[in-house]
Scaffold this motif. Structure first.
Motif, PDB file in Angstrom:
ATOM      1  N   ARG A  15       5.140  17.369  21.267  1.00 22.94           N
ATOM      2  CA  ARG A  15       4.771  16.828  19.950  1.00 22.94           C
ATOM      3  C   ARG A  15       5.994  16.289  19.212  1.00 22.94           C
ATOM      4  O   ARG A  15       5.987  15.185  18.675  1.00 22.94           O
ATOM      5  CB  ARG A  15       4.124  17.922  19.100  1.00 22.94           C
ATOM      6  CG  ARG A  15       2.697  18.155  19.364  1.00 22.94           C
ATOM      7  CD  ARG A  15       2.076  19.110  18.326  1.00 22.94           C
ATOM      8  NE  ARG A  15       0.674  19.272  18.601  1.00 22.94           N
ATOM      9  CZ  ARG A  15       0.192  20.092  19.527  1.00 22.94           C
ATOM     10  NH1 ARG A  15       1.013  20.825  20.252  1.00 22.94           N
ATOM     11  NH2 ARG A  15      -1.105  20.177  19.732  1.00 22.94           N
ATOM     12  N   GLU A  16       7.037  17.107  19.197  1.00 22.93           N
ATOM     13  CA  GLU A  16       8.264  16.741  18.482  1.00 22.93           C
ATOM     14  C   GLU A  16       8.856  15.444  19.033  1.00 22.93           C
ATOM     15  O   GLU A  16       9.222  14.538  18.287  1.00 22.93           O
ATOM     16  CB  GLU A  16       9.265  17.891  18.612  1.00 22.93           C
ATOM     17  CG  GLU A  16      10.551  17.710  17.871  1.00 22.93           C
ATOM     18  CD  GLU A  16      11.495  18.887  18.097  1.00 22.93           C
ATOM     19  OE1 GLU A  16      12.671  18.639  18.425  1.00 22.93           O
ATOM     20  OE2 GLU A  16      11.054  20.051  17.970  1.00 22.93           O
ATOM     21  N   ASP A  32       2.027   7.151  18.785  1.00 22.75           N
ATOM     22  CA  ASP A  32       2.707   8.426  19.025  1.00 22.75           C
ATOM     23  C   ASP A  32       2.910   9.242  17.751  1.00 22.75           C
ATOM     24  O   ASP A  32       3.379  10.374  17.813  1.00 22.75           O
ATOM     25  CB  ASP A  32       4.080   8.193  19.684  1.00 22.75           C
ATOM     26  CG  ASP A  32       3.976   7.903  21.173  1.00 22.75           C
ATOM     27  OD1 ASP A  32       2.857   8.014  21.720  1.00 22.75           O
ATOM     28  OD2 ASP A  32       4.997   7.570  21.787  1.00 22.75           O
ATOM     29  N   ALA A  33       2.587   8.673  16.611  1.00 20.99           N
ATOM     30  CA  ALA A  33       2.812   9.373  15.343  1.00 20.99           C
ATOM     31  C   ALA A  33       1.556  10.076  14.824  1.00 20.99           C
ATOM     32  O   ALA A  33       1.632  10.875  13.899  1.00 20.99           O
ATOM     33  CB  ALA A  33       3.312   8.389  14.288  1.00 20.99           C
ATOM     34  N   LYS A  34       0.403   9.794  15.404  1.00 21.86           N
ATOM     35  CA  LYS A  34      -0.849  10.364  14.926  1.00 21.86           C
ATOM     36  C   LYS A  34      -1.139  11.695  15.612  1.00 21.86           C
ATOM     37  O   LYS A  34      -1.174  11.768  16.843  1.00 21.86           O
ATOM     38  CB  LYS A  34      -2.002   9.394  15.192  1.00 21.86           C
ATOM     39  CG  LYS A  34      -1.855   8.074  14.472  1.00 21.86           C
ATOM     40  CD  LYS A  34      -2.976   7.132  14.842  1.00 21.86           C
ATOM     41  CE  LYS A  34      -2.774   5.780  14.182  1.00 21.86           C
ATOM     42  NZ  LYS A  34      -3.717   4.791  14.704  1.00 21.86           N
ATOM     43  N   ASP A  35      -1.378  12.735  14.815  1.00 19.37           N
ATOM     44  CA  ASP A  35      -1.619  14.070  15.353  1.00 19.37           C
ATOM     45  C   ASP A  35      -2.769  14.103  16.346  1.00 19.37           C
ATOM     46  O   ASP A  35      -2.681  14.749  17.387  1.00 19.37           O
ATOM     47  CB  ASP A  35      -1.892  15.079  14.226  1.00 19.37           C
ATOM     48  CG  ASP A  35      -0.629  15.432  13.448  1.00 19.37           C
ATOM     49  OD1 ASP A  35       0.471  15.260  14.006  1.00 19.37           O
ATOM     50  OD2 ASP A  35      -0.758  15.881  12.297  1.00 19.37           O
ATOM     51  N   ALA A  83       8.064   7.773  18.144  1.00 13.68           N
ATOM     52  CA  ALA A  83       7.298   6.883  17.259  1.00 13.68           C
ATOM     53  C   ALA A  83       8.202   6.275  16.198  1.00 13.68           C
ATOM     54  O   ALA A  83       8.095   5.082  15.888  1.00 13.68           O
ATOM     55  CB  ALA A  83       6.154   7.652  16.609  1.00 13.68           C
ATOM     56  N   GLU A  84       9.105   7.094  15.657  1.00 12.69           N
ATOM     57  CA  GLU A  84      10.056   6.604  14.636  1.00 12.69           C
ATOM     58  C   GLU A  84      11.029   5.606  15.231  1.00 12.69           C
ATOM     59  O   GLU A  84      11.249   4.523  14.678  1.00 12.69           O
ATOM     60  CB  GLU A  84      10.870   7.775  14.065  1.00 12.69           C
ATOM     61  CG  GLU A  84      10.135   8.674  13.123  1.00 12.69           C
ATOM     62  CD  GLU A  84      11.021   9.847  12.692  1.00 12.69           C
ATOM     63  OE1 GLU A  84      12.258   9.668  12.620  1.00 12.69           O
ATOM     64  OE2 GLU A  84      10.468  10.930  12.454  1.00 12.69           O
ATOM     65  N   CYS A 109       6.717  12.289  18.233  1.00 11.20           N
ATOM     66  CA  CYS A 109       6.899  11.869  16.834  1.00 11.20           C
ATOM     67  C   CYS A 109       8.240  11.162  16.661  1.00 11.20           C
ATOM     68  O   CYS A 109       8.333  10.128  15.982  1.00 11.20           O
ATOM     69  CB  CYS A 109       6.799  13.075  15.906  1.00 11.20           C
ATOM     70  SG  CYS A 109       5.128  13.725  15.748  1.00 11.20           S
ATOM     71  N   LYS A 110       9.269  11.697  17.294  1.00 11.88           N
ATOM     72  CA  LYS A 110      10.599  11.088  17.203  1.00 11.88           C
ATOM     73  C   LYS A 110      10.598   9.703  17.860  1.00 11.88           C
ATOM     74  O   LYS A 110      11.162   8.748  17.327  1.00 11.88           O
ATOM     75  CB  LYS A 110      11.628  12.005  17.878  1.00 11.88           C
ATOM     76  CG  LYS A 110      13.056  11.599  17.645  1.00 11.88           C
ATOM     77  CD  LYS A 110      13.999  12.656  18.196  1.00 11.88           C
ATOM     78  CE  LYS A 110      15.417  12.384  17.802  1.00 11.88           C
ATOM     79  NZ  LYS A 110      16.331  13.427  18.268  1.00 11.88           N
ATOM     80  N   ILE A 134      -1.726  12.496  19.647  1.00 14.40           N
ATOM     81  CA  ILE A 134      -0.817  13.398  20.359  1.00 14.40           C
ATOM     82  C   ILE A 134      -1.616  14.531  21.005  1.00 14.40           C
ATOM     83  O   ILE A 134      -1.432  14.841  22.192  1.00 14.40           O
ATOM     84  CB  ILE A 134       0.274  13.954  19.411  1.00 14.40           C
ATOM     85  CG1 ILE A 134       1.221  12.838  18.979  1.00 14.40           C
ATOM     86  CG2 ILE A 134       1.045  15.083  20.076  1.00 14.40           C
ATOM     87  CD1 ILE A 134       2.194  13.224  17.879  1.00 14.40           C
TER      88      ILE A 134
END
Length: 194
Positions: free
Chosen positions: A122-123, A137-140, A129-130, A126-127, A143
């Protein structure tokens, strides 16, 4: 001829490690996604066939993907080996890949599985995605779905290749260099014992 599968959940670092291994061992990168995009763009016979499914919102059948892989292998007769990226994703695909290689007197030499706990998946997603602007990749919920799909459909490949004594797990939570050192050590041993 070396045939390697780099395996792991989303965010495990497969892309990063693939680049290192391709460079170090002079391997041909077999990315089914890249191959599919090329065939679609060039409107090859396989690309036209794949487009029929894609345009209906369906997955491209395994047979079409296997034909693309076969064509790519045959077009690189002097390659030292191949590294598979994004394929196989299911046991059925693995069995079809084994059949393709067996017909050529070859086989998968090794699956290197990058292991990563779900929290770190998950971590990293998200990274990524940024950094890469990958909004999906940023949507819970996306993921969670990708992790669930990995565990349900893709992770059984570990058992498939383990029963053939072709699976080695590497801790994907290590640094890029540490993972690279581990994978290169494993591949060097495989080459030496050929």
């Amino acid at each position: 001829m070396l045939h390697l599968i780099l395996f792991g959940p989303p965010g495990a670092g497969k892309g990063t490690q693939s680049k290192i291994l391709i460079s170090r061992y002079n391997l041909v990168h077999l990315s089914t996604g890249d191959m599919l995009r090329i065939h679609l763009k060039e409107q090859t016979t396989l690309g036209v066939e794949a487009a029929r499914y894609i345009n209906q919102g369906l997955l491209v059948p395994d047979e079409v993907v296997i034909d693309m892989i076969k064509e790519h292998i045959e077009s690189n007769p002097h390659a030292h080996g191949f590294i598979y990226d994004g394929f196989p994703r299911t046991i059925e695909q693995a069995a079809k890949l084994d059949e393709l290689l067996a017909a050529r007197g070859q086989q998968i030499g090794l699956m290197i599985a990058l292991d990563l706990p779900d929290s770190l998946i998950r971590e990293r997603m998200c990274k990524r995605a940024e950094i890469e602007g990958r909004a999906d990749d940023a949507k819970d919920e996306v993921i969670a779905t990708r992790i669930a799909t990995y565990h349900q459909k893709t992770k059984p490949l570990l058992d498939y290749y383990s029963t053939q004594n072709k699976c080695v797990q590497v801790g994907g939570a290590q640094t890029i260099d540490e993972v690279s050192q581990c994978t290169c050590h494993i591949i060097d041993r495989l080459i030496q014992h050929g």
